[in-house]
Motif scaffolding. Structure first.
Motif, PDB file in Angstrom:
ATOM      1  N   ARG A   1     -10.026  -0.617  -5.480  1.00 33.84           N
ATOM      2  CA  ARG A   1      -9.111  -2.015  -5.342  1.00 33.84           C
ATOM      3  C   ARG A   1      -9.731  -2.612  -3.930  1.00 33.84           C
ATOM      4  NH1 ARG A   1      -4.026  -2.605  -8.037  1.00 33.84           N
ATOM      5  NH2 ARG A   1      -3.293  -4.192  -6.547  1.00 33.84           N
ATOM      6  N   MET A   2      -9.892  -1.972  -2.938  1.00 34.02           N
ATOM      7  CA  MET A   2     -10.327  -2.737  -1.736  1.00 34.02           C
ATOM      8  C   MET A   2     -11.645  -3.286  -1.969  1.00 34.02           C
ATOM      9  SD  MET A   2      -7.644  -2.655   0.110  1.00 34.02           S
ATOM     10  CE  MET A   2      -6.642  -3.065  -1.290  1.00 34.02           C
TER      11      MET A   2
ATOM     12  N   LEU B   1     -11.401  -6.295  -3.920  1.00 31.54           N
ATOM     13  CA  LEU B   1     -10.874  -7.202  -3.052  1.00 31.54           C
ATOM     14  C   LEU B   1     -11.914  -7.833  -1.923  1.00 31.54           C
ATOM     15  CD1 LEU B   1      -8.139  -8.847  -2.426  1.00 31.54           C
ATOM     16  CD2 LEU B   1      -7.811  -6.971  -0.688  1.00 31.54           C
ATOM     17  N   LEU B   2     -12.738  -6.984  -1.379  1.00 33.59           N
ATOM     18  CA  LEU B   2     -13.689  -7.332  -0.430  1.00 33.59           C
ATOM     19  C   LEU B   2     -14.817  -8.414  -1.205  1.00 33.59           C
ATOM     20  CD1 LEU B   2     -15.009  -6.963   2.168  1.00 33.59           C
ATOM     21  CD2 LEU B   2     -16.215  -5.024   1.361  1.00 33.59           C
TER      22      LEU B   2
ATOM     23  N   GLY C   1      -7.595  -2.273   4.594  1.00 34.81           N
ATOM     24  CA  GLY C   1      -7.222  -1.237   3.363  1.00 34.81           C
ATOM     25  C   GLY C   1      -8.108   0.041   3.547  1.00 34.81           C
ATOM     26  N   LEU C   2      -9.439  -0.136   3.493  1.00 38.49           N
ATOM     27  CA  LEU C   2     -10.182   0.932   3.522  1.00 38.49           C
ATOM     28  C   LEU C   2      -9.955   1.821   4.822  1.00 38.49           C
ATOM     29  CD1 LEU C   2     -13.607  -0.814   2.307  1.00 38.49           C
ATOM     30  CD2 LEU C   2     -12.289   0.915   1.231  1.00 38.49           C
TER      31      LEU C   2
ATOM     32  N   ALA D   1       0.864  -1.200  -0.009  1.00 33.78           N
ATOM     33  CA  ALA D   1       0.177   0.087  -0.166  1.00 33.78           C
ATOM     34  C   ALA D   1       1.054   1.389   0.106  1.00 33.78           C
ATOM     35  CB  ALA D   1      -0.836  -0.020   1.159  1.00 33.78           C
TER      36      ALA D   1
ATOM     37  N   PHE E   1      -7.109   3.405  -4.704  1.00 33.59           N
ATOM     38  CA  PHE E   1      -7.025   2.540  -3.673  1.00 33.59           C
ATOM     39  C   PHE E   1      -8.353   1.752  -3.237  1.00 33.59           C
ATOM     40  CE2 PHE E   1      -5.627   0.434   0.688  1.00 33.59           C
ATOM     41  CZ  PHE E   1      -4.683  -0.239   0.090  1.00 33.59           C
TER      42      PHE E   1
ATOM     43  N   TYR F   1      -8.283  -8.205   4.861  1.00 27.51           N
ATOM     44  CA  TYR F   1      -7.377  -7.304   4.229  1.00 27.51           C
ATOM     45  C   TYR F   1      -8.000  -6.017   3.505  1.00 27.51           C
ATOM     46  CZ  TYR F   1      -3.261 -10.049   5.296  1.00 27.51           C
ATOM     47  OH  TYR F   1      -2.420 -10.551   5.704  1.00 27.51           O
ATOM     48  N   ALA F   2      -9.302  -6.350   2.947  1.00 32.36           N
ATOM     49  CA  ALA F   2      -9.950  -5.266   2.444  1.00 32.36           C
ATOM     50  C   ALA F   2     -10.337  -4.168   3.141  1.00 32.36           C
ATOM     51  CB  ALA F   2     -11.184  -5.633   1.311  1.00 32.36           C
ATOM     52  N   CYS F   3     -10.989  -4.444   4.288  1.00 35.38           N
ATOM     53  CA  CYS F   3     -11.743  -3.733   5.328  1.00 35.38           C
ATOM     54  C   CYS F   3     -10.509  -3.128   6.100  1.00 35.38           C
ATOM     55  CB  CYS F   3     -12.295  -4.519   6.595  1.00 35.38           C
ATOM     56  SG  CYS F   3     -13.806  -5.314   5.931  1.00 35.38           S
TER      57      CYS F   3
END
Length: 243
Positions: free
Chosen positions: A116-117, A120-121, A144-145, A95, A113, A140-142
């Motif tokens: 992307r998240m 990914l979610l 990342g947000l 990131a 980003f 990981y998606a959460c």
């Protein structure tokens, strides 16, 4: 003086091509994934409650031979949480690299980003429901947000936030494990085994219960599909509450 000279072109911000990749980071990711695979193999093969138990101390079906104890010690001493931590660090490194590349290209990192998240979610939710409850993509998606909300905070606030998250995670994980251990026996297995949601409810949503384990094995081995998804979704929600 730079008069008359054209300005250098802005650095492009696009999906990376093979020549743009950082091989050392990719190698570390592969190394971390192989270590995570060693830990997850037990949960691929056995019900969640059996996988969470130490050899011989859990419900019926928990491995208890000397070789099981040896494997348990090796996995917990050398693999458990070590490779997951490394992979998580590399997620943050990735990131940071994307943020730096967007900054140098004069592009917005937030929108890129966030998209992307969200994608990914979506993959994570599908993976958890259709393949395996131990999915980490959604987590990981959460994360990342949440990371997007932390951009611009001072180092002091970031350290405070990280410390609070560590304390919160330690308390919730220890509490869930203690609760699971105290309820490990659960309700006795009936002559006519319960199935699906009935078994989940009867076991008080405790995957270490003998009723849960028997019904989970029947759902994955014999079906029907509705029972399989009931256990997979419930297991996923329990997993999310403990990680």
């Amino acid at each position: 003086m730079n008069e008359g000279k054209p300005a250098p072109p802005a650095m492009g911000f696009r999906s990376v091509v093979p020549g743009d990749r950082i091989e050392s980071i990719d190698s570390l990711r592969g190394f971390a994934l192989m270590g995570i695979l060693v830990v997850n193999t037990l949960f691929f093969a056995l019900p969640m409650g059996v996988g969470l138990s130490t050899p011989g101390s859990g419900p019926e079906g928990t491995p208890s031979g000397n070789e099981d104890w040896l494997a348990w010690w090796i996995v917990n001493l050398l693999f458990e949480y070590k490779f997951m931590t490394l992979f998580s660090i590399l997620f943050g490194v990735g990131a940071a690299i994307q943020f730096e590349r967007a900054h140098r290209a004069g592009r917005s990192f937030t929108g890129f980003f966030a998209r992307r998240m969200v994608v990914l979610l979506g993959f994570g939710i599908l993976h958890a429901i259709l393949l395996w409850y131990g999915d980490v993509l959604a987590i990981y998606a959460c994360c990342g947000l949440i990371l997007l909300l932390l951009i611009g905070l001072s180092n002091r606030l970031l350290v405070l936030f990280a410390s609070l998250m560590l304390v919160f995670t330690a308390i919730t994980s220890a509490g869930m494990l203690a609760l699971g251990a105290s309820l490990a026996a659960g309700a006795p297995v009936a002559d006519e085994p319960l199935r699906g949601l009935g078994a989940i409810w009867s076991s008080d949503f405790n995957p270490m219960s003998a009723v849960w384990i028997q019904a989970e094995q029947l759902a994955y081995g014999e079906g029907p599909v509705g029972d399989l998804f009931a256990f997979r979704i419930t297991s996923w929600l329990i997993y999310l509450a403990t990680v």
